[in-house]
Scaffold this motif. Sequence first.
Motif, PDB file in Angstrom:
ATOM      1  N   LYS A   1      -8.152   5.239  -6.864  1.00 63.88           N
ATOM      2  CA  LYS A   1      -6.496   6.161  -7.906  1.00 63.88           C
ATOM      3  C   LYS A   1      -6.320   6.239  -8.561  1.00 63.88           C
ATOM      4  O   LYS A   1      -7.336   5.302  -9.128  1.00 63.88           O
ATOM      5  CB  LYS A   1      -5.264   5.501  -6.547  1.00 63.88           C
ATOM      6  CG  LYS A   1      -5.458   5.651  -5.241  1.00 63.88           C
ATOM      7  CD  LYS A   1      -5.348   7.379  -4.675  1.00 63.88           C
ATOM      8  CE  LYS A   1      -6.477   7.741  -3.486  1.00 63.88           C
ATOM      9  NZ  LYS A   1      -4.918   7.217  -2.766  1.00 63.88           N
TER      10      LYS A   1
ATOM     11  N   SER B   1       1.078  -1.615   0.250  1.00 65.18           N
ATOM     12  CA  SER B   1       0.570  -0.140   0.123  1.00 65.18           C
ATOM     13  C   SER B   1       0.982   0.918   0.029  1.00 65.18           C
ATOM     14  O   SER B   1       2.046   1.096   0.016  1.00 65.18           O
ATOM     15  CB  SER B   1      -1.177   0.061   1.521  1.00 65.18           C
ATOM     16  OG  SER B   1       0.053   0.058   2.263  1.00 65.18           O
ATOM     17  N   CYS B   2       0.572   2.659  -0.397  1.00 68.51           N
ATOM     18  CA  CYS B   2       0.823   3.771  -0.518  1.00 68.51           C
ATOM     19  C   CYS B   2       1.122   3.236   1.472  1.00 68.51           C
ATOM     20  O   CYS B   2       2.180   4.513   1.487  1.00 68.51           O
ATOM     21  CB  CYS B   2       0.247   5.378  -0.646  1.00 68.51           C
ATOM     22  SG  CYS B   2       1.435   5.606  -0.696  1.00 68.51           S
ATOM     23  N   THR B   3       0.302   3.076   2.287  1.00 73.15           N
ATOM     24  CA  THR B   3       1.028   3.713   3.840  1.00 73.15           C
ATOM     25  C   THR B   3       2.121   2.792   4.382  1.00 73.15           C
ATOM     26  O   THR B   3       2.802   3.597   4.648  1.00 73.15           O
ATOM     27  CB  THR B   3      -0.469   2.594   4.536  1.00 73.15           C
ATOM     28  OG1 THR B   3      -2.298   3.719   4.130  1.00 73.15           O
ATOM     29  CG2 THR B   3      -0.334   2.759   6.201  1.00 73.15           C
TER      30      THR B   3
ATOM     31  N   HIS C   1      -2.318  10.970  -5.138  1.00 71.57           N
ATOM     32  CA  HIS C   1      -3.088  11.888  -5.937  1.00 71.57           C
ATOM     33  C   HIS C   1      -2.733  11.839  -7.594  1.00 71.57           C
ATOM     34  O   HIS C   1      -3.480  12.666  -8.687  1.00 71.57           O
ATOM     35  CB  HIS C   1      -3.936  12.801  -5.682  1.00 71.57           C
ATOM     36  CG  HIS C   1      -5.510  12.598  -4.426  1.00 71.57           C
ATOM     37  ND1 HIS C   1      -4.462  13.522  -3.692  1.00 71.57           N
ATOM     38  CD2 HIS C   1      -4.439  11.382  -3.640  1.00 71.57           C
ATOM     39  CE1 HIS C   1      -5.274  13.314  -2.402  1.00 71.57           C
ATOM     40  NE2 HIS C   1      -5.670  11.935  -2.353  1.00 71.57           N
TER      41      HIS C   1
ATOM     42  N   ASP D   1       4.203  12.244  -1.631  1.00 68.86           N
ATOM     43  CA  ASP D   1       2.862  11.510  -1.359  1.00 68.86           C
ATOM     44  C   ASP D   1       2.419  11.896  -2.329  1.00 68.86           C
ATOM     45  O   ASP D   1       1.239  12.834  -1.844  1.00 68.86           O
ATOM     46  CB  ASP D   1       2.210  12.024  -0.020  1.00 68.86           C
ATOM     47  CG  ASP D   1       0.813  11.532   0.096  1.00 68.86           C
ATOM     48  OD1 ASP D   1       0.513  10.707  -1.231  1.00 68.86           O
ATOM     49  OD2 ASP D   1       0.052  10.714   0.913  1.00 68.86           O
TER      50      ASP D   1
ATOM     51  N   SER E   1      -0.107   5.341  -4.468  1.00 66.61           N
ATOM     52  CA  SER E   1      -1.289   4.357  -3.876  1.00 66.61           C
ATOM     53  C   SER E   1      -1.519   4.097  -5.303  1.00 66.61           C
ATOM     54  O   SER E   1      -2.334   4.516  -5.971  1.00 66.61           O
ATOM     55  CB  SER E   1      -1.906   4.536  -3.015  1.00 66.61           C
ATOM     56  OG  SER E   1      -3.250   4.220  -3.190  1.00 66.61           O
TER      57      SER E   1
HETATM   58  C1  LIG Z   1      -4.870   6.955  -1.234  1.00 68.87           C
HETATM   59  C2  LIG Z   1      -3.973   7.850  -0.001  1.00 68.87           C
HETATM   60  C3  LIG Z   1      -2.721   7.012   0.954  1.00 68.87           C
HETATM   61  C4  LIG Z   1      -3.303   5.577   1.168  1.00 68.87           C
HETATM   62  O1  LIG Z   1      -2.273   4.689  -0.148  1.00 68.87           O
HETATM   63  P1  LIG Z   1      -2.842   3.529   0.620  1.00 68.87           P
HETATM   64  O2  LIG Z   1      -2.632   2.170  -0.445  1.00 68.87           O
HETATM   65  O3  LIG Z   1      -4.722   3.493   0.665  1.00 68.87           O
HETATM   66  O4  LIG Z   1      -2.355   2.728   1.926  1.00 68.87           O
HETATM   67  C5  LIG Z   1      -2.115   8.137   1.877  1.00 68.87           C
HETATM   68  N1  LIG Z   1      -2.138   9.084   0.935  1.00 68.87           N
HETATM   69  C6  LIG Z   1      -2.548   9.998   0.221  1.00 68.87           C
HETATM   70  C7  LIG Z   1      -2.982  11.410  -0.006  1.00 68.87           C
HETATM   71  C8  LIG Z   1      -4.082   8.799  -0.307  1.00 68.87           C
HETATM   72  O5  LIG Z   1      -5.047   9.618  -1.162  1.00 68.87           O
END
Ligand SMILES: *Cc1c(COP(=O)(O)O)cnc(C)c1O
Length: 391
Positions: free
Chosen positions: A187, A53-55, A154, A151, A182
């Motif tokens: 997304k 995940s992005c997390t 988006h 980050d 992400s």
């Molecule tokens: C969706 C999102 C995340 C988290 O992404 P995951 O893949 O769901 O963990 C973090 N930062 C932003 C700005 C996001 O939109």
Amino acid sequence: MIPYGRQSISEADIEEVVRTLRSDFLTTGPAVAAFEQDLAAVCKAEHAVVVSSCTAALHLALAAHDIGAGKRVMTSPITFVASANAAAFVGAIPDFVDVSEEFPNLAPESLEAHWKEDIGAVIAVDYAGSPVDIESISATAHARGAIVIEDACHALGSEAVRKDGSLEKVGSRQGADVTCFSFHPVKTITSGEGGALLTNDPDIAERVRRLRSHGIVRDPAAFSGPSLQERANPWYHEMQELGWNYRLSDLQCALGRSQLRRLEEFVDRRLQIVESYNAAFSTHPFVRPLCKLQATRTSWHLYVVRIDFPAVGRTRAQVMEQLRQRGVGSQVHYIPVHLQPWYRESFGYTDGKCPAAERFYADALSLPLYPEMTDRDVEHVITSLLEILVA
Ligand SMILES: *Cc1c(COP(=O)(O)O)cnc(C)c1O
């Protein structure tokens, strides 16, 4: 019901996943490196490491730079909670810098003005897909020994203009030490769940690869363990530091890779929809569209308007309910993170900490934006909102 966002899955995407299901590897197989290579190429980055995940990517970005207890990590409050939570995962203090008045990206001048000695990292978010001013942010951060993490959840596919007029791809911008993406279904492209960390630093890429799989090393050249004899054993591997299982499976990588081939098609359609919305809303006295078409290619993830709700004579909740009754989903991105109960209780953050973010939160509304919206869907959203605002 037209949701505010959703995935677009083609027959080709399905084929790729099915092909992987019939192959030898469901995880740690060839689809992982293939997806990573394609991502790096599209974003013009040296290294891409895919994770669950992005997390996870944000967490590993901090861990791989040894940001932890005793450090402070700054981000902007108009973001998904994960941008700030990653700092707490590593034992650092998540803290917030206000956004700019005209667009809710981190304000570089606020970062400079409120700099604190213990800041170890800045996580700069490309809100709605619009590239944050990473050049100014990194000038402030790098001069004081802090790292910059973009980050870009988006902003996959967006381009940014540098102050000297040159273009750079989000994913390999000069000011960012690492960039995180992400692949959640709302997304720009999806792998079901998933994320990636991009960097030009080979040591960071290698450490992130190790950390995503328990800190285990299998390359004999990197071994440091007991004896040469023990190291020569065929089963031998080493856990060199504490890591996690943040791997992305081959099924997910196959889907992500297939989706990545459709990225430009997705961005084109998003831009068309943004143009239609802007044409309909930009002259309205109570509606201020946030997603202006820009000279560079912007991969708009959200279509956000600011509405003067007092002038309209309706609350935002009432407008959202009226939209819902017409089959139009809407959303608010985001509740300022510093005002979430856990942040208030853990760090004592209160209303008024980030006034521009809080003003933005008071009047922002996200309307549906995703590639599979038809022209009729777009028209329906436009007429619905315009009717509700006069009624
Ligand atoms: C969706 C999102 C995340 C988290 O992404 P995951 O893949 O769901 O963990 C973090 N930062 C932003 C700005 C996001 O939109």
